[in-house]
Scaffold this motif. Structure first.
Motif, PDB file in Angstrom:
ATOM      1  N   SER A  70     -14.688  20.052  65.827  1.00  0.00           N
ATOM      2  CA  SER A  70     -13.959  21.289  65.520  1.00  0.00           C
ATOM      3  C   SER A  70     -13.020  21.016  64.354  1.00  0.00           C
ATOM      4  CB  SER A  70     -13.164  21.764  66.735  1.00  0.00           C
ATOM      5  OG  SER A  70     -12.331  22.862  66.394  1.00  0.00           O
ATOM      6  N   ILE A  71     -13.149  21.774  63.274  1.00  0.00           N
ATOM      7  CA  ILE A  71     -12.303  21.615  62.086  1.00  0.00           C
ATOM      8  C   ILE A  71     -11.522  22.902  61.872  1.00  0.00           C
ATOM      9  CG2 ILE A  71     -12.240  21.056  59.628  1.00  0.00           C
ATOM     10  CD1 ILE A  71     -14.955  19.759  59.915  1.00  0.00           C
ATOM     11  N   LYS A 111     -20.965  21.544  63.361  1.00  0.00           N
ATOM     12  CA  LYS A 111     -20.141  21.289  64.553  1.00  0.00           C
ATOM     13  C   LYS A 111     -20.577  20.064  65.349  1.00  0.00           C
ATOM     14  CE  LYS A 111     -18.877  26.162  65.107  1.00  0.00           C
ATOM     15  NZ  LYS A 111     -18.857  27.335  66.015  1.00  0.00           N
ATOM     16  N   ILE A 112     -21.456  19.213  64.797  1.00  0.00           N
ATOM     17  CA  ILE A 112     -21.965  18.086  65.574  1.00  0.00           C
ATOM     18  C   ILE A 112     -22.013  16.841  64.698  1.00  0.00           C
ATOM     19  CG2 ILE A 112     -23.921  17.190  66.897  1.00  0.00           C
ATOM     20  CD1 ILE A 112     -24.711  20.014  67.557  1.00  0.00           C
ATOM     21  N   LEU A 113     -21.669  15.710  65.283  1.00  0.00           N
ATOM     22  CA  LEU A 113     -21.906  14.420  64.626  1.00  0.00           C
ATOM     23  C   LEU A 113     -22.538  13.470  65.625  1.00  0.00           C
ATOM     24  CD1 LEU A 113     -19.736  11.966  65.491  1.00  0.00           C
ATOM     25  CD2 LEU A 113     -18.187  13.325  64.088  1.00  0.00           C
ATOM     26  N   PHE A 114     -23.202  12.454  65.095  1.00  0.00           N
ATOM     27  CA  PHE A 114     -23.909  11.483  65.919  1.00  0.00           C
ATOM     28  C   PHE A 114     -23.526  10.070  65.492  1.00  0.00           C
ATOM     29  CE2 PHE A 114     -26.547  15.268  65.563  1.00  0.00           C
ATOM     30  CZ  PHE A 114     -26.893  15.530  66.884  1.00  0.00           C
ATOM     31  N   VAL A 166      -8.848  17.933  62.848  1.00  0.00           N
ATOM     32  CA  VAL A 166     -10.213  17.646  63.290  1.00  0.00           C
ATOM     33  C   VAL A 166     -10.185  17.149  64.730  1.00  0.00           C
ATOM     34  CG1 VAL A 166     -12.289  16.291  62.866  1.00  0.00           C
ATOM     35  CG2 VAL A 166     -10.868  17.028  60.938  1.00  0.00           C
ATOM     36  N   GLU A 167     -10.991  17.782  65.582  1.00  0.00           N
ATOM     37  CA  GLU A 167     -11.104  17.353  66.971  1.00  0.00           C
ATOM     38  C   GLU A 167     -12.546  16.924  67.237  1.00  0.00           C
ATOM     39  OE1 GLU A 167     -10.658  19.145  71.506  1.00  0.00           O
ATOM     40  OE2 GLU A 167      -9.706  20.181  69.836  1.00  0.00           O
TER      41      GLU A 167
END
Length: 888
Positions: A70-71, A111-114, A166-167
């Motif tokens: 979440s930004i 909305k996604i990172l890996f 940033v969360e």
């Protein structure tokens, strides 16, 4: 059950259509695509190359960890746009690498990172500051002034704000082992997600290889799904109208029989040609003088485009144009009054032109009489002179291309096989995939040579020619540039040389000159009035000369009048150059529409098509056409063609329906009316098959479906096929044929090359090993002879095969169906039933466009945004033409 050899009559079947039986209620079983049943062996062996690169995967025990991102801005408002999101996440890694234990991550831009393996904790909250000063949130430059000193400071602070919160929160685990299982042909629920993660890593590495970082603003990279495009003059191809084709590359991982592979291909996307806005408008409207610009049209075209100003290098989004010219458009400017002792704010009215020339010292030479660009908000305009603005690079153009632009794109974007091979092999070498830390941690390494595969070349089926006679026909001419008498003589001579007997036309009808200024609908009506006065009876065929090519506005009303109201077959032409080849192609279309057969395979003539000519078999081609980009309210057109005159496979009839916009699954295959009757597409085609095939009911149905992706295969089986089954059950509970369902895809990135890469693969090349799916039943076929550029094979997926074709029998049938296309003297790239369905849907789409335009012009208004538009039902074709191949 029907006894062997028993044949119903038309009279016996038709009552069952009227007195339909209620379909038996049954729980629909969940169907899934079938597994591969073997490979073919027919044909001449050939050594090939494919644009796939072998990939080794060593870390089978690795796990991807997925985190939600979440930004937000300082005021907690969400950040929209991948461009800022990627910069923020790059800054997070640079600033907080130690908190993340030095782990690299792949970010999808939204909305996604890996990560490979877990981060030190499940939740993080970071605050980062971008090192650039430009964060345009409200589009308020200093020229607008501000209502008060307090609001002015607030607006400035918002404009310069570059702090982000940033969360990061843990969401799921995706094991790499699922890919290994898929390569073994075993089911795994995480395979698609694991491949998606690898593709996201690939996108990120590809972008970095273009030197795209937050520090190099002069270099850009545009990511479009798995394709990436960079800002390079050499990669742009001007196709006219201010639009350029930007050449880039596609890269994606895929599971194949030979293991994991990297599919690399040359790709293109349409962008706005960067440069001054005024230059764009002149090209877009094809004018030389700025005074000729249509500003109403310009306003529609420019909306939402991004521009950069020359005087302060800032970027803005266009929301419209000013109502008045630059030298008349007034706005309120707040300035400090230094004439009195106290410095106070005062409001003055000033034109945009005077503000820039007097307050900014910028000389404006050509825009004084032109409107300004509005780059503000709906209730707070912000005006910029046109000549100070240039279009930002790499802005995608997603609207429909004109006929001329499409032709230019095809001509200028062709690449010979060797050029394409060089492009993809250079890309794999240059993009350093083996050095990417995330791919390395997965144990992934990519080879740098194209994969070698074995293919087979199927024998071309011989063909016969069965022409019809063209007797009762006439010519109508809407164009002033054609000599109709000369054209008719050439057409008759060409037809006779090809074995087609053509009588002289009954009449040559030239449009009355005074009618050329009327609307398209009235021009058509006036032409029919002329025809009635010149012809004693209605002709069976009309040759129509249009003033323009396919985008001619007469085409829709002319076709609709003939097919729906008059029942006359018609062929429209507007040739740029008339020669023997052009006239031959026109005659192919005319012959098909009038019931002649241009191509009949010798296997039809015998007949000897395994499983198809032995048992009554119906072939269906299904396609859905959607409205052009930007026409979100246009209904989708579903078209289905069905074979007739069994055991032939070269004659078809079309049935077309409208359905809601952007709906891909056909909704009208089975359509139960309140009175209990079925008014669906399948019933219509089924009755036609019965009537043209000596009263036989089809015991086998072969369905070719176009336009669906892998994610929609189950819907084809469980929605569309279920409707077709219900339509058959409506004729009686005991009558259910065997089905074979095949999806054909042209929109993919696999190319085939002969060893050495200097020539295209031969016509009839088929590949069903190594680069195909490790479990499911698919194959590639290049039926056509590639004369220019690089051939693209069609990718066929067999979802269901109750008929029980062997691999060779099915591939030979598909190959044969590429030869029965009546508009061509050679094989085409995809089976004819799908091409016919596409043609039928496209032609009916022209009628919808014409109908919508006529309605809006008569009513004087259009529906407001957000208003539900009722789906317009297409009228049924006239009885005289409904059984013809009108779509050819």
């Amino acid at each position: 059950m029907e006894k062997e050899g028993e044949e119903d009559t038309v009279e016996a079947l038709l009552p069952s259509i009227q007195l339909t039986l209620a379909p038996k209620k049954m729980e629909p079983s969940k169907r899934v695509p079938i597994s591969r049943c073997g490979s073919g062996s027919d044909g001449r062996p050939i050594s090939l190359l494919a644009n796939h690169f072998n990939v080794s995967l060593k870390n089978h025990d690795g796990v991807f960890f997925q985190y939600n991102v979440s930004i937000t801005y300082e005021d907690k408002k969400s950040v929209d746009g991948k461009r800022i999101g990627r910069k923020v996440m790059d800054k997070v890694y640079q600033t907080y690498s130690s908190e993340l234990a030095g782990k690299h991550f792949a970010y999808d831009g939204e909305k996604i990172l890996f990560t490979v393996g877990p981060l030190p904790q499940n939740t993080f909250e970071f605050s980062v500051v971008l090192e650039e000063s430009y964060v345009n949130r409200n589009g308020s430059p200093d020229m607008n002034g501000s209502p008060s000193e307090k609001e002015g400071k607030r607006a400035k602070r918002l404009f310069l704000s570059n702090t982000f919160n940033v969360e990061i929160r843990f969401a799921a685990e995706i094991p790499l082992k699922s890919i290994a299982l898929a390569l073994q042909g075993k089911e795994s629920e995480n395979t698609t997600e694991a491949i998606r993660v690898l593709d996201i890593i690939l996108r990120q590495q590809s972008a970095k290889s273009f030197y795209f970082t937050i520090f190099l603003e002069h270099r850009g990279c545009l990511l479009v799904r798995q394709s990436f495009f960079h800002e390079d003059v050499k990669s742009l191809v001007d196709i006219g109208g201010g639009i350029s084709a930007c050449r880039g590359l596609h890269a994606s991982f895929c599971t194949t029989q030979a293991g994991l592979s990297l599919n690399m291909d040359v790709s293109s996307t349409m962008i706005l040609t960067p440069g001054p806005v005024l230059d764009f408008l002149k090209k877009n409207q094809n004018v030389e003088d700025l005074r000729q610009i249509d500003w109403g049209r310009a306003k529609r075209v420019l909306k939402n485009m991004r521009v950069k100003t020359q005087h302060n290098k800032m970027e803005f989004k266009i929301i419209g144009l000013s109502e008045k010219p630059c030298n008349q458009q007034i706005f309120s400017l707040k300035s400090k009054d230094r004439t009195s002792g106290d410095v106070e704010l005062q409001t003055v009215e000033i034109t945009v032109y005077n503000y820039f020339t007097q307050h900014k010292g910028i000389q404006l030479s050509s825009c004084a009489y032109m409107p300004c660009l509005d780059v503000g908000k709906p209730k707070r305009p912000n005006y910029l002179p046109l000549e100070l603005c240039s279009l930002v690079s790499l802005q995608r153009y997603t609207k429909a291309l004109s006929t001329r632009q499409r032709s230019s794109l095809v001509e200028k974007s062709r690449q010979k096989p060797l050029e394409r091979i060089q492009a993809v092999t250079d890309a794999v070498s240059n993009y350093s995939y083996n050095e990417d830390p995330m791919l390395s941690s997965c144990g992934i390494s990519v080879e740098k040579q194209l994969i070698q595969i074995n293919g087979r070349v199927l024998k071309s089926p011989k063909r016969l020619f069965e022409p019809t006679k063209i007797q009762n026909w006439a010519v109508v001419n809407f164009s002033t540039r054609f000599d109709t008498s000369s054209l008719c003589r050439q057409l008759i001579d060409c037809g006779r040389s090809k074995g087609i007997h053509i009588e002289r036309p009954h009449s040559l009808i030239e449009e009355d000159a005074k009618n050329r200024r009327l609307s398209p609908i009235l021009r058509v009506e006036k032409m029919f009035e002329q025809m009635k006065s010149r012809l004693s009876a209605s002709p069976e065929f009309l040759l129509c000369l249009l003033p323009e090519r396919k985008n001619c506005d007469i085409y829709g009303p002319w076709k609709m009048k003939n097919l729906y109201e008059m029942g006359i077959c018609t062929q429209c032409i507007s040739p740029v150059k008339i020669n023997d080849q052009y006239l031959s192609n026109v005659l192919l279309k005319i012959n098909s529409k009038l019931g002649g057969i241009n191509s009949l395979l010798d296997v039809e003539h015998v007949p000897s098509i395994p499983l198809v000519t032995e048992v009554p078999t119906m072939i269906l081609g299904i396609d859905v056409s959607h409205g052009s980009p930007g026409q979100s309210d246009s209904p989708s057109i579903a078209a289905v063609v069905g074979s007739r005159y069994w055991p032939k496979i070269s004659r078809y009839r079309a049935s077309v329906r409208t359905q809601p916009p952007k709906v891909e699954m056909v909704e009208s295959l089975y359509k139960l009316l309140p009175n209990g009757e079925d008014d669906g597409i399948i019933r219509e085609l089924l009755v036609d098959f019965f009537q043209t095939s000596n009263g036989r009911k089809p015991k086998q149905i072969i369905i070719f479906r176009d336009g669906v992706s892998e994610s929609q295969f189950n819907q084809v089986l469980n929605i569309e096929l279920e409707q077709i089954i219900k339509a058959f059950q409506h004729f009686g509970e005991t009558w259910l044929p065997k089905f074979t369902v095949i999806v054909a895809q042209k929109n993919h990135h696999t190319k085939l090359f002969q060893a050495g890469g200097h020539e295209n693969v031969p016509a009839g090349t088929v590949v069903d090993t190594k680069i195909v799916h490790p479990r499911y039943y698919d194959f590639y076929m290049c039926a056509q002879a590639g004369m220019i550029g690089t051939s693209r094979p069609t990718h066929y997926h067999v979802l269901l095969d109750e008929i029980g074709f062997s691999a060779d029998n099915l591939q030979n049938l598909v190959h044969s169906l590429c030869y029965v296309y009546q508009r061509s003297t050679a094989a085409i790239s995809i089976v004819a039933p799908i091409s016919y369905a596409h043609l039928a849907a496209a032609q009916m789409g022209k009628f919808i466009t014409y109908d919508d335009l006529s309605d809006s012009s008569s009513s004087g208004n259009s529906s407001s945004p957000g208003t539900a538009v009722p789906i317009r039902e297409l009228p049924r074709l006239h009885d005289n033409v409904k059984e013809s191949m009108f779509f050819c």
